[in-house]
Design a protein around this motif. Structure first.
Motif, PDB file in Angstrom:
ATOM      1  N   UNK A  18       0.926  -0.930   0.008  1.00 42.98           N
ATOM      2  CA  UNK A  18      -0.474  -0.054  -0.271  1.00 42.98           C
ATOM      3  C   UNK A  18       1.142   1.484   0.002  1.00 42.98           C
ATOM      4  N   UNK A  19       2.103   0.978   0.270  1.00 37.32           N
ATOM      5  CA  UNK A  19       3.095   2.244   0.797  1.00 37.32           C
ATOM      6  C   UNK A  19       3.799   2.078  -0.771  1.00 37.32           C
ATOM      7  N   UNK A  20       3.693   1.547  -1.820  1.00 32.49           N
ATOM      8  CA  UNK A  20       4.518   1.094  -2.682  1.00 32.49           C
ATOM      9  C   UNK A  20       5.308   2.949  -3.389  1.00 32.49           C
ATOM     10  N   UNK A  21       4.611   3.431  -3.630  1.00 32.19           N
ATOM     11  CA  UNK A  21       4.415   4.674  -4.230  1.00 32.19           C
ATOM     12  C   UNK A  21       5.521   5.726  -3.646  1.00 32.19           C
ATOM     13  N   UNK A  22       6.243   5.055  -2.310  1.00 33.25           N
ATOM     14  CA  UNK A  22       7.166   5.961  -1.164  1.00 33.25           C
ATOM     15  C   UNK A  22       8.504   4.872  -1.292  1.00 33.25           C
TER      16      UNK A  22
END
Length: 450
Positions: A18-22
């Motif tokens: 869910x935090x792959x964008x970071x």
């Protein structure tokens, strides 16, 4: 998350899909070993590749990926991280050896060409069965024996022979002639002319030719016969005359007699013989020269003496002062500050990290300045008062308010408010004073599982 104070438990949450964008933020910050432990066994090779490419992780941490099951991760590991104007820690020697022997050709080839590995390991590839690896060994020419060199010069592979001969020509004019007769493409031809050993006859042939790039490269070749190069001082091409004008043998009067110009916005790489010079007196002469290109090149020189640094710090040419501030760690802080304020290039922010940049007292100097650039600098003051920070946080200019939001001395209530403001949220969330529980609450709100 680019918040350098984010603890391990926050970073571990960021490894969730869910935090792959970071995940790209993991490139630029040091990581606790427990986070590295989790990344090495992470099921998504994208985050493992981020660790492999990280220039903030230690070589030992990156090296743990040498056994990664996916060859693309190992390929990323094989390529040295390339942070702008800085370097990254090297991989341990055992890891370098493993990558150079990787079963996947693309991994070992990238390691040999782009890995920034120990020269002795690369030189040892001269008898490798893979021609790409033998070609890579040519980059360590000085470490090879005469027998190794001779085999590479006559290697059955075209690429290996060409690379070996381009290295050999720097000391042997015979190979310079062979290469120039072989019909090289423009770029390697220029390289051979600029760096190859040169007989008077071959130099004269190039000087009389129609190739302006070749004549320019000849003029820059400090081993080319001076009497041949002198005749290019009246060349119809400005680039050739300019190259002639920076010959190390010329006096100031001889340079001034050549028709050339160097404009304030002209982009010129450093003159090679000046950049690599270790003679303090020669560098002093370059710093005193009326030739702008020589002064710019002196600003690059690692061995520039202190008096020359001082002289160039007052140079009329902005590029000289900018290059000096970028390359010389002893430049006076006020010179760095003024150069930053005058600078228009995209990399100007790098000057803020100069060790002499005068951060102390900036709040008193600039907090109420009408210039937004100066007001933003006030936030760099480590002793800025909380009331000044509050005023800057409310500044009408977003660059000023955003800078204030990242200051660790910002009162917590103001910091939390800045986290909810579109203009300041990014900087506020990077603020090292942000409590970990607030970081967790933000991740809760974004749906990242604990």
């Amino acid at each position: 998350m680019n918040n350098t104070s984010a603890p391990a438990d926050v970073l571990l949450r960021l490894l969730r899909q869910e935090a792959a964008g970071s995940w790209s933020a993991f490139l630029v910050r040091a990581l606790p070993d427990e986070v590295v432990d989790a990344i090495v066994v992470h099921p998504d090779r994208r985050i493992r590749s981020v660790l492999a490419e990280s220039y903030a992780a230690t070589g030992e941490q990156r090296g743990r990926l040498v056994d990664d099951p996916h060859f693309r991760v190992r390929q990323v590991l094989a390529n040295a991280p390339n942070p702008f104007r800085s370097s990254a820690p090297s991989l341990p020697l055992p890891v370098q050896r493993r990558l150079l022997g990787d079963p996947e050709p693309i991994v070992r080839r990238d390691a040999a060409f782009y890995g920034n590995f120990d020269d002795r390991l690369i030189a040892g590839l001269c008898d490798h069965e893979d021609a790409f690896m033998r070609e890579a060994s040519c980059s360590c020419w000085s470490l090879l024996s005469e027998g190794d060199r001779d085999r590479l010069l006559h290697d059955p592979d075209d690429g290996v022979r060409l690379r070996a001969r381009r290295m050999a020509c720097r000391d042997d004019a015979r190979w310079t002639g062979v290469l120039l007769e072989s019909g090289l493409d423009a770029s390697p031809r220029q390289d051979v002319i600029q760096y190859g050993a040169m007989t008077p006859a071959l130099a004269a042939q190039i000087a009389a030719g129609d190739d302006a790039w070749g004549r320019q490269a000849l003029a820059l070749n400090t081993r080319a016969p001076l009497d041949v190069v002198r005749k290019l001082a009246d060349d119809p091409e400005h680039s050739v005359r300019l190259a002639v004008s920076v010959r190390p043998e010329f006096t100031e009067a001889e340079r001034a007699a050549i028709d050339f110009t160097v404009g304030p916005s002209d982009r010129l790489g450093p003159v090679e013989w000046v950049r690599t010079c270790e003679d303090a007196d020669v560098l002093r002469g370059c710093a005193r020269s009326s030739h702008t290109w020589l002064r710019r090149s002196a600003a690059f020189a690692e061995h520039l003496p202190a008096d020359a640094v001082e002289l160039l710090s007052h140079d009329d040419d902005h590029a000289v002062r900018l290059l000096l501030c970028e390359r010389q760690p002893t430049v006076d802080g006020e010179v760095v500050l003024q150069t930053y304020l005058e600078c228009q290039v995209i990399t100007k922010s790098l000057l803020l990290s100069h060790r002499n940049f005068p951060k102390a007292g900036l709040a008193e100097r600039f907090a109420d300045d009408p210039d937004r650039v100066k007001r933003a600098l006030a936030v760099l003051d480590p002793d800025v008062d909380a009331d000044v920070l509050a005023r800057l946080l409310a500044d009408d200019d977003s660059s000023v308010s955003s800078a204030a939001a990242g200051h660790p001395a910002l009162p917590l209530d103001l910091l939390l408010g800045a986290c909810d403001n579109r203009d300041t949220a990014t900087s506020a969330l990077r603020n090292p004073g942000l409590p970990p529980e607030i970081m967790h609450e933000r991740l809760d709100a974004l749906g990242v599982p604990r």
